[in-house]
Motif scaffolding. Structure first.
Motif, short mmCIF file in Angstrom:
data_model
loop_
_atom_site.label_atom_id
_atom_site.label_comp_id
_atom_site.label_asym_id
_atom_site.label_seq_id
_atom_site.Cartn_x
_atom_site.Cartn_y
_atom_site.Cartn_z
N GLU A 129 12.84 -30.69 -45.44
CA GLU A 129 11.72 -30.73 -44.51
C GLU A 129 12.02 -31.73 -43.42
O GLU A 129 12.22 -32.92 -43.70
CB GLU A 129 10.43 -31.14 -45.24
N PHE A 130 12.05 -31.26 -42.21
CA PHE A 130 12.35 -32.16 -41.10
C PHE A 130 11.30 -31.98 -40.01
O PHE A 130 10.62 -30.96 -39.92
CB PHE A 130 13.76 -31.91 -40.55
N TYR A 131 11.18 -33.02 -39.20
CA TYR A 131 10.20 -33.02 -38.12
C TYR A 131 10.75 -32.30 -36.90
O TYR A 131 11.84 -32.63 -36.41
CB TYR A 131 9.87 -34.47 -37.75
N SER A 170 19.56 -30.12 -37.79
CA SER A 170 18.86 -30.52 -39.02
C SER A 170 19.21 -29.57 -40.16
O SER A 170 19.48 -30.00 -41.29
CB SER A 170 17.34 -30.50 -38.80
N GLU A 171 19.20 -28.29 -39.85
CA GLU A 171 19.47 -27.32 -40.91
C GLU A 171 20.91 -27.40 -41.39
O GLU A 171 21.18 -27.37 -42.59
CB GLU A 171 19.14 -25.91 -40.43
N ARG A 172 21.83 -27.52 -40.44
CA ARG A 172 23.23 -27.60 -40.84
C ARG A 172 23.48 -28.84 -41.69
O ARG A 172 24.16 -28.78 -42.71
CB ARG A 172 24.15 -27.60 -39.64
N LEU A 208 17.64 -38.40 -39.00
CA LEU A 208 16.51 -39.33 -39.02
C LEU A 208 15.15 -38.64 -38.93
O LEU A 208 14.12 -39.29 -39.06
CB LEU A 208 16.64 -40.35 -37.88
N ASN A 209 15.15 -37.34 -38.67
CA ASN A 209 13.85 -36.65 -38.63
C ASN A 209 13.47 -36.05 -39.98
O ASN A 209 12.42 -35.40 -40.10
CB ASN A 209 13.84 -35.58 -37.54
N TYR A 210 14.30 -36.25 -41.01
CA TYR A 210 13.92 -35.77 -42.34
C TYR A 210 12.74 -36.56 -42.85
O TYR A 210 12.58 -37.74 -42.56
CB TYR A 210 15.11 -35.78 -43.31
N MET C 204 16.16 -39.04 -33.11
CA MET C 204 15.91 -38.41 -34.40
C MET C 204 17.02 -37.45 -34.82
O MET C 204 17.09 -37.04 -35.97
CB MET C 204 14.56 -37.68 -34.41
N ASN C 205 17.87 -37.11 -33.87
CA ASN C 205 18.96 -36.18 -34.18
C ASN C 205 20.16 -36.88 -34.82
O ASN C 205 21.10 -36.23 -35.26
CB ASN C 205 19.41 -35.46 -32.91
N LEU C 206 20.15 -38.20 -34.85
CA LEU C 206 21.29 -38.92 -35.44
C LEU C 206 21.21 -38.93 -36.96
O LEU C 206 20.14 -38.79 -37.54
CB LEU C 206 21.34 -40.35 -34.90
N ASN C 207 22.37 -39.11 -37.58
CA ASN C 207 22.43 -39.14 -39.04
C ASN C 207 22.23 -40.55 -39.58
O ASN C 207 22.40 -41.53 -38.86
CB ASN C 207 23.81 -38.63 -39.52
N LEU C 208 21.95 -40.60 -40.85
CA LEU C 208 21.67 -41.88 -41.51
C LEU C 208 22.90 -42.77 -41.66
O LEU C 208 22.78 -43.93 -42.06
CB LEU C 208 21.03 -41.65 -42.87
N ASN C 209 24.09 -42.24 -41.36
CA ASN C 209 25.28 -43.09 -41.45
C ASN C 209 25.62 -43.76 -40.12
O ASN C 209 26.62 -44.47 -40.03
CB ASN C 209 26.48 -42.32 -41.98
N TYR C 210 24.80 -43.53 -39.10
CA TYR C 210 25.05 -44.23 -37.83
C TYR C 210 24.77 -45.72 -37.99
O TYR C 210 23.90 -46.11 -38.77
CB TYR C 210 24.24 -43.61 -36.68
N TYR C 211 25.53 -46.51 -37.26
CA TYR C 211 25.37 -47.96 -37.37
C TYR C 211 24.23 -48.45 -36.48
O TYR C 211 24.08 -48.00 -35.35
CB TYR C 211 26.67 -48.67 -36.95
#
Lengths: 308, 308, 308, 308
Positions: A129-131, A170-172, A208-210, C204-211
């Motif tokens: 689930e993502f925003y 997000s989906e990928r 980060l939108n999860y 919000m499109n960045l991943n959680l492993n970004y610094y």
């Protein structure tokens, strides 16, 4: 307003208990119910302690016989909120279950004086689930406000493109998260030949939108502080949506506090020494009258004092 | 002003160290020196961390490239104090050694976000030092302010009597404290035949005007909050005397923060919704000018916004 | 050990100041230097307050004359750490600049008693730096420990695949982040025809492993608590790497505290009532001797007490 | 036990409300009732939030699906208390009304993570109630424990003298307090010709054994921490009496937490590295058996691990 946002849900099998504790009839009506925020988020009141009168009661422990004359509860609450006498407000406590996007959770958690239990992606697999923002709130960077956005949405073309990007990425990322875990959406192993990456590592691939979720328990003073910052004009739209609901919940729970907060905080203003000096140039205290002002004695006196 | 209050004292044998840390030349001058407060109290700066520029540096970590244009340190500090962006202010820390009467210590300790090591009367014998107020601050109960006192001192006769009571009771209670402990003023046993009551019990015979002392360490944001409450008009005279010194110390240590605090907090004002509405009746925004106001753009705009 | 991890960096033009404050010669040597952690992270000491002897000094304010006999500083620090007398430890403070992956920052921030200024992706564009784990730490989910991972890495084939996924997703998400912002890597506008999405949304499109990075200021007691939890066996590898460096920094800064921490916390153990009862069955107190134990009087006495 | 300590009191006219909140039938029975402590003190539960199962519920938010197997609530609470996973415990909150001598209040308030509203002697006149210890607890200073007292009371003669001193000084100081205030015991003006000293000043003449009172609200984690320090052997007798009652209240309210606290905290022990090494010399792990130990698997394994 809150009623319209309550999510359909299977009725929980709730006991009705009897208690001698302060009880808010209005808040009980929405207890445990999920109030929708953003596309997949919610706020749910789990428990609460105190009431408008509990605040008054605690304040009177402090003031003892000295407050006999401050007989009206509402006036006393106004006084406390106006003068930032925060300790009686701390005597109320509320516990929420909240679901929110991670980038908002990161702003939220900066409020340190609260208790939190967050869903742990080390223990469990996060849901898919993502925003995905509404079209009309996809705005450009504001040029005047370094941390904000314009009031005008982007063009339809740009909006389409951005929504496509966010949705696809997000989906990928989630699909790859599942693949690394070697689990399906229910947490079941997909390929018995493989082991799957540890959850505490795989989670780093999510965006980060999860959505995450947590229990969040806070006292009223700190909750009002949260709302005053996060319901303010410059706060990010997404967290304002949560703050708006929190404020509605206070309105149900503590109607006197709500009114005082709106009067002294939300619609109030802070002036600097220079601004007060400027005001003095524009207001002739001799030409104004208390009657015309519509203010009560103390409020009027304070105004005259700063303008003199 | 602080210089005149420094107590004569044997020079401590202090090393001068070299450091790469932020250093305040002005604050170093009074480091470890006792600054007199009330009759037997003092404030002594033991250590400190940070400076005006450390605040700016921390703020710029947050704002990143986005603050390139906010080029002036002083303007940035004004901005932070005005908008209550408190986290960069928390990056400064200061540690004091303070001697104060117990009834003031009890007010003081209500500020929870600080670190404290207090002299323990379970471990050691308290000195025979008690607070005896100056004649001119011995005032009657205020009738308008439930928690305060009149501005006028009592009659000479009443004052004499009160001072006599406080002095006599304090001395008698201390002498009986010593007697129960079976020790003299240096902590030596008086009568070898007797055992003496445990210190943790004997102390209960002392009065609330006896002096205690502690190390008190606090960050700048919380220190300013302390000062804004305890240097306010309604604060008790005795704690105001301490708050006044703390503010002078900030003036030495962090001159930009001091100015911003005076402008936006100490000489500022908070208006309620009703007060703003009253003001609108008295000010015609069309007849006032930015030039005449003497305000800078943002401050002016804010004023116009709330008056419109 | 820390010396080997210091990142090459342009020498900052640092003033050497003179100060009367407690100064740690060892800590000064690494002040402001970036100590490498993980692939792109670092820890950098920005400022500090206190020393082993500052703790002793604060403790002696509390104990007054009563501690005359506890003459040795080291013994007093052992006593404080052993008995969790935490307030003198709170008299030391340290400030770090830390760069760390967001999913670790989310664990870290749960320690609430600290001051933080984080880089804001509302104000500024995040750099293209993401965490890509070393091959040997890419392990499977532990089956016995719900929140941990196996000690054995995955197969080479699985590892290759996972690293490819993380790298590709991270890069794609960043490129799309830039595209949505309509900026290049230096924050310059790419296409003048377009407006670009607000930074507070694009992130919000960045991943959680970004610094991300922050200034983090904490007192010694809370820092030791952080280390005891995050340097523990069950802590996630990535945060342990940071905790390990923090512990090395304490070793430089406060050698007595470091030793006491290792003796009483890190290598100590907590036993339950049932475990003590079990021990009693296995140990005959009459057959053991203090001499053989190698313990000092108090430690020996405590052991005998719980075994009797 | 608590039932016997409940003070006779006029029945308050309490509404019975219905609520969907977690409710403790046992705690409701003593809600609002004054439980006697020392000669004039009491503890009174005013409100509470949560239950054993609320803790479990919050923990499961964190652990998600991952805790399916930790099916038993009691086992989960044991796990949380044993491993000091404190955040789910913070989800319970309790509010007390407490009356206690000032010198105990000064110890008490050092626990900062709580909300407090204290009776203000600036606003109101304190009652003439002071603590006069029971004869058998009037003991000499301990020579081995710097902060404690002997277990043996003083001689009858010394005791008589001390009780006489405390009683006489307390009474005289209060009478002089009243005289300075120019009020009788009910706060009425005595001599119309005089003005009376401000309350905020007059209070300094009272002794540290005078009773004050406050509302005190705290979360369960911090309450257990308070109890573990203040119910410990070395705590002062007077505060232990309060801590004992608080523990009894937890027993009523949260029976599973109470048991876990007694097992892992109150009757547990902490060993240093040296003590563990000493133990290893006295225990041959090859000669002991899990069966004989009576321990469960995990507890046994931990014991073997530290002894190996």
């Amino acid at each position: 307003m809150l009623q319209d946002l309550i999510l359909d849900q299977e009725e929980e099998d709730l006991y009705e208990n009897t208690t001698k504790r302060d009880t808010s009839i209005e808040l009980e009506k929405i207890l445990y119910k999920k109030i929708k925020v953003l596309d997949h988020g919610f706020i749910r009141v789990i428990d609460y302690m105190g009431s408008d009168s509990a605040i008054v009661q605690a304040a009177r422990v402090s003031y003892g016989h000295g407050t006999k004359k401050v007989s009206q509860d509402k006036a006393l609450i106004n006084y406390l909120v106006k003068h930032r006498h925060t300790s009686p407000l701390e005597m109320c406590e509320i516990k929420f279950h909240i679901k929110l996007p991670i980038f908002i959770a990161r702003q939220w958690i900066r409020h340190r004086t609260a208790n939190v239990n967050e869903y742990s992606a080390r223990y469990s697999v996060l849901d898919k689930e993502f925003y995905l923002p509404e079209r009309e709130i996809l705005c450009a960077q504001s040029s005047s406000n370094k941390q904000g956005r314009h009031n005008e949405p982007l063009t339809k073309e740009e909006t389409d493109k951005i929504l496509h990007i966010i949705k696809t990425d997000s989906e990928r990322c989630y699909d790859n998260y599942s693949q690394m875990l070697n689990t399906d959406i229910d947490g079941n192993v997909v390929d018995d030949e493989k082991t799957g990456l540890a959850r505490e590592l795989a989670r780093m691939n999510l965006n980060l939108n999860y959505y995450t979720q947590w229990y969040w328990k806070i006292d009223l003073h700190n909750l009002l502080h949260f709302i005053s910052l996060r319901y303010a004009q410059h706060a990010q739209y997404e967290i304002r949506e949560y703050a708006k609901i929190l404020l509605e919940i206070i309105k149900l729970w503590l109607p006197h506090v709500y009114e005082a907060f709106m009067e002294y905080r939300h619609h109030g203003a802070e002036l600097s020494k220079s601004q007060i000096q400027a005001l003095k140039k524009f207001v002739d205290v001799n030409k104004i009258s208390k009657k015309e002002s519509g203010l009560k004695e103390r409020e009027w006196q304070y105004l005259i004092d700063i303008l003199s």
